[in-house]
Design a protein around this motif. Structure first.
Motif, PDB file in Angstrom:
ATOM      1  N   ASN A  26       0.804  -1.215   0.000  1.00  0.00           N
ATOM      2  CA  ASN A  26       0.000   0.000   0.000  1.00  0.00           C
ATOM      3  C   ASN A  26       0.839   1.268   0.000  1.00  0.00           C
ATOM      4  OD1 ASN A  26      -3.186  -0.072   0.376  1.00  0.00           O
ATOM      5  ND2 ASN A  26      -2.305  -2.013   1.050  1.00  0.00           N
ATOM      6  N   ALA A  27       2.146   1.128   0.011  1.00  0.00           N
ATOM      7  CA  ALA A  27       3.044   2.283  -0.059  1.00  0.00           C
ATOM      8  C   ALA A  27       3.174   2.698  -1.518  1.00  0.00           C
ATOM      9  CB  ALA A  27       4.397   1.936   0.536  1.00  0.00           C
ATOM     10  N   THR A  28       2.271   3.580  -1.944  1.00  0.00           N
ATOM     11  CA  THR A  28       2.239   4.030  -3.338  1.00  0.00           C
ATOM     12  C   THR A  28       1.840   5.494  -3.395  1.00  0.00           C
ATOM     13  OG1 THR A  28      -0.084   3.410  -3.578  1.00  0.00           O
ATOM     14  CG2 THR A  28       1.546   1.748  -4.194  1.00  0.00           C
ATOM     15  N   ARG A  29       2.019   6.086  -4.550  1.00  0.00           N
ATOM     16  CA  ARG A  29       1.539   7.460  -4.804  1.00  0.00           C
ATOM     17  C   ARG A  29       1.851   8.433  -3.676  1.00  0.00           C
ATOM     18  NH1 ARG A  29      -4.623   6.931  -6.320  1.00  0.00           N
ATOM     19  NH2 ARG A  29      -4.514   8.292  -4.535  1.00  0.00           N
ATOM     20  N   GLY A  30       3.064   8.454  -3.219  1.00  0.00           N
ATOM     21  CA  GLY A  30       3.440   9.400  -2.178  1.00  0.00           C
ATOM     22  C   GLY A  30       2.997   9.003  -0.784  1.00  0.00           C
ATOM     23  N   ILE A  31       2.605   7.754  -0.600  1.00  0.00           N
ATOM     24  CA  ILE A  31       2.180   7.259   0.710  1.00  0.00           C
ATOM     25  C   ILE A  31       3.275   6.363   1.274  1.00  0.00           C
ATOM     26  CG2 ILE A  31       0.510   5.871   1.990  1.00  0.00           C
ATOM     27  CD1 ILE A  31      -1.522   6.613  -0.237  1.00  0.00           C
ATOM     28  N   GLU A  32       3.802   6.761   2.409  1.00  0.00           N
ATOM     29  CA  GLU A  32       4.782   5.943   3.127  1.00  0.00           C
ATOM     30  C   GLU A  32       4.040   5.193   4.232  1.00  0.00           C
ATOM     31  OE1 GLU A  32       8.535   6.560   6.180  1.00  0.00           O
ATOM     32  OE2 GLU A  32       8.115   8.135   4.723  1.00  0.00           O
ATOM     33  N   ILE A  33       4.280   3.904   4.337  1.00  0.00           N
ATOM     34  CA  ILE A  33       3.656   3.100   5.384  1.00  0.00           C
ATOM     35  C   ILE A  33       4.664   2.878   6.500  1.00  0.00           C
ATOM     36  CG2 ILE A  33       2.607   0.877   5.995  1.00  0.00           C
ATOM     37  CD1 ILE A  33       0.816   2.502   4.142  1.00  0.00           C
ATOM     38  N   GLU A  34       4.322   3.339   7.686  1.00  0.00           N
ATOM     39  CA  GLU A  34       5.093   3.042   8.896  1.00  0.00           C
ATOM     40  C   GLU A  34       4.313   1.939   9.613  1.00  0.00           C
ATOM     41  OE1 GLU A  34       6.795   5.469  12.702  1.00  0.00           O
ATOM     42  OE2 GLU A  34       4.650   5.687  12.266  1.00  0.00           O
ATOM     43  N   HIS A  35       4.903   0.763   9.712  1.00  0.00           N
ATOM     44  CA  HIS A  35       4.209  -0.371  10.326  1.00  0.00           C
ATOM     45  C   HIS A  35       4.839  -0.629  11.691  1.00  0.00           C
ATOM     46  CE1 HIS A  35       2.101  -4.443   9.274  1.00  0.00           C
ATOM     47  NE2 HIS A  35       1.725  -3.959  10.447  1.00  0.00           N
ATOM     48  N   VAL A  36       4.060  -0.464  12.737  1.00  0.00           N
ATOM     49  CA  VAL A  36       4.528  -0.650  14.112  1.00  0.00           C
ATOM     50  C   VAL A  36       3.938  -1.949  14.654  1.00  0.00           C
ATOM     51  CG1 VAL A  36       4.560   0.314  16.441  1.00  0.00           C
ATOM     52  CG2 VAL A  36       4.647   1.848  14.460  1.00  0.00           C
ATOM     53  N   ILE A  37       4.802  -2.837  15.093  1.00  0.00           N
ATOM     54  CA  ILE A  37       4.388  -4.098  15.690  1.00  0.00           C
ATOM     55  C   ILE A  37       4.515  -3.967  17.204  1.00  0.00           C
ATOM     56  CG2 ILE A  37       4.847  -6.578  15.850  1.00  0.00           C
ATOM     57  CD1 ILE A  37       3.939  -5.641  13.033  1.00  0.00           C
ATOM     58  N   VAL A  38       3.432  -4.282  17.918  1.00  0.00           N
ATOM     59  CA  VAL A  38       3.450  -4.237  19.382  1.00  0.00           C
ATOM     60  C   VAL A  38       3.219  -5.672  19.857  1.00  0.00           C
ATOM     61  CG1 VAL A  38       2.485  -3.204  21.466  1.00  0.00           C
ATOM     62  CG2 VAL A  38       2.475  -1.917  19.317  1.00  0.00           C
ATOM     63  N   ASP A  39       4.281  -6.268  20.380  1.00  0.00           N
ATOM     64  CA  ASP A  39       4.229  -7.684  20.724  1.00  0.00           C
ATOM     65  C   ASP A  39       4.133  -7.890  22.234  1.00  0.00           C
ATOM     66  OD1 ASP A  39       4.597 -10.510  19.559  1.00  0.00           O
ATOM     67  OD2 ASP A  39       5.930 -10.433  21.308  1.00  0.00           O
ATOM     68  N   GLY A  93      -4.667  -0.748  -2.557  1.00  0.00           N
ATOM     69  CA  GLY A  93      -5.313   0.554  -2.698  1.00  0.00           C
ATOM     70  C   GLY A  93      -6.034   1.050  -1.462  1.00  0.00           C
ATOM     71  N   ALA A  94      -6.033   0.270  -0.383  1.00  0.00           N
ATOM     72  CA  ALA A  94      -6.757   0.678   0.831  1.00  0.00           C
ATOM     73  C   ALA A  94      -6.196   1.970   1.416  1.00  0.00           C
ATOM     74  CB  ALA A  94      -6.719  -0.444   1.870  1.00  0.00           C
ATOM     75  N   ALA A  95      -4.885   2.049   1.543  1.00  0.00           N
ATOM     76  CA  ALA A  95      -4.287   3.263   2.121  1.00  0.00           C
ATOM     77  C   ALA A  95      -4.562   4.471   1.231  1.00  0.00           C
ATOM     78  CB  ALA A  95      -2.793   3.072   2.334  1.00  0.00           C
ATOM     79  N   ALA A  96      -4.458   4.293  -0.072  1.00  0.00           N
ATOM     80  CA  ALA A  96      -4.724   5.409  -0.998  1.00  0.00           C
ATOM     81  C   ALA A  96      -6.157   5.895  -0.873  1.00  0.00           C
ATOM     82  CB  ALA A  96      -4.425   4.991  -2.433  1.00  0.00           C
ATOM     83  N   ALA A  97      -7.102   4.976  -0.716  1.00  0.00           N
ATOM     84  CA  ALA A  97      -8.505   5.362  -0.573  1.00  0.00           C
ATOM     85  C   ALA A  97      -8.730   6.158   0.705  1.00  0.00           C
ATOM     86  CB  ALA A  97      -9.400   4.120  -0.589  1.00  0.00           C
ATOM     87  N   VAL A  98      -8.098   5.735   1.784  1.00  0.00           N
ATOM     88  CA  VAL A  98      -8.244   6.448   3.054  1.00  0.00           C
ATOM     89  C   VAL A  98      -7.585   7.821   2.968  1.00  0.00           C
ATOM     90  CG1 VAL A  98      -7.599   6.441   5.504  1.00  0.00           C
ATOM     91  CG2 VAL A  98      -8.472   4.358   4.438  1.00  0.00           C
ATOM     92  N   VAL A  99      -6.389   7.879   2.398  1.00  0.00           N
ATOM     93  CA  VAL A  99      -5.697   9.165   2.254  1.00  0.00           C
ATOM     94  C   VAL A  99      -6.515  10.109   1.379  1.00  0.00           C
ATOM     95  CG1 VAL A  99      -3.661  10.285   1.248  1.00  0.00           C
ATOM     96  CG2 VAL A  99      -3.386   8.288   2.725  1.00  0.00           C
ATOM     97  N   ASP A 100      -7.054   9.619   0.283  1.00  0.00           N
ATOM     98  CA  ASP A 100      -7.883  10.462  -0.584  1.00  0.00           C
ATOM     99  C   ASP A 100      -9.102  11.006   0.160  1.00  0.00           C
ATOM    100  OD1 ASP A 100      -6.138  10.085  -2.689  1.00  0.00           O
ATOM    101  OD2 ASP A 100      -7.392   8.589  -3.698  1.00  0.00           O
TER     102      ASP A 100
END
Length: 112
Positions: A26-39, A93-100
């Motif tokens: 989902n890191a596309t079109r100027g969207i950077e994904i920061e994925h934080v894992i909390v274990d 495309g989920a992240a792009a839809a939310v960002v839009d």
């Protein structure tokens, strides 16, 4: 724009790879994904898998899934924040839809 995805985990190695890879796609079109894992104390290789992807991993006991989500939220840098279970995936495309939607509405909350 940075979108943070917080994923609470506990012995989730069987599912986590697909979760991580779906978020990365989902890191596309100027969207950077920061994925934080909390274990919460995995013993099955969950932490090692997440670190192998270069993800930010927070470890330690918590008071349940909502406590874990809060810990990850407080240690994020994204303008937008989302939550994804270790056994869930993000559709393409989920992240792009939310960002839009966020950019168009400029509302504080976008839910979907």
């Amino acid at each position: 724009m940075i979108v943070t995805i917080v994923t609470p985990t506990l012995n989730a190695v069987d599912y986590l790879k697909e979760c991580i890879e779906s978020a990365r796609r989902n890191a596309t079109r100027g969207i950077e994904i920061e994925h934080v894992i909390v274990d919460g104390g995995s013993t099955d290789g969950t932490v090692e898998l997440a670190r192998g992807y270069g993800l930010k991993v927070m470890q330690g006991k918590d008071s349940g899934i909502f406590d874990a989500i809060n810990k990850g939220s407080f240690n994020s840098s994204g303008e937008l924040l989302g939550f994804l279970g270790a056994d869930d995936v993000m559709l393409p495309g989920a992240a792009a839809a939310v960002v839009d939607a966020y950019r168009k509405s400029r509302r504080r909350w976008v839910v979907g």
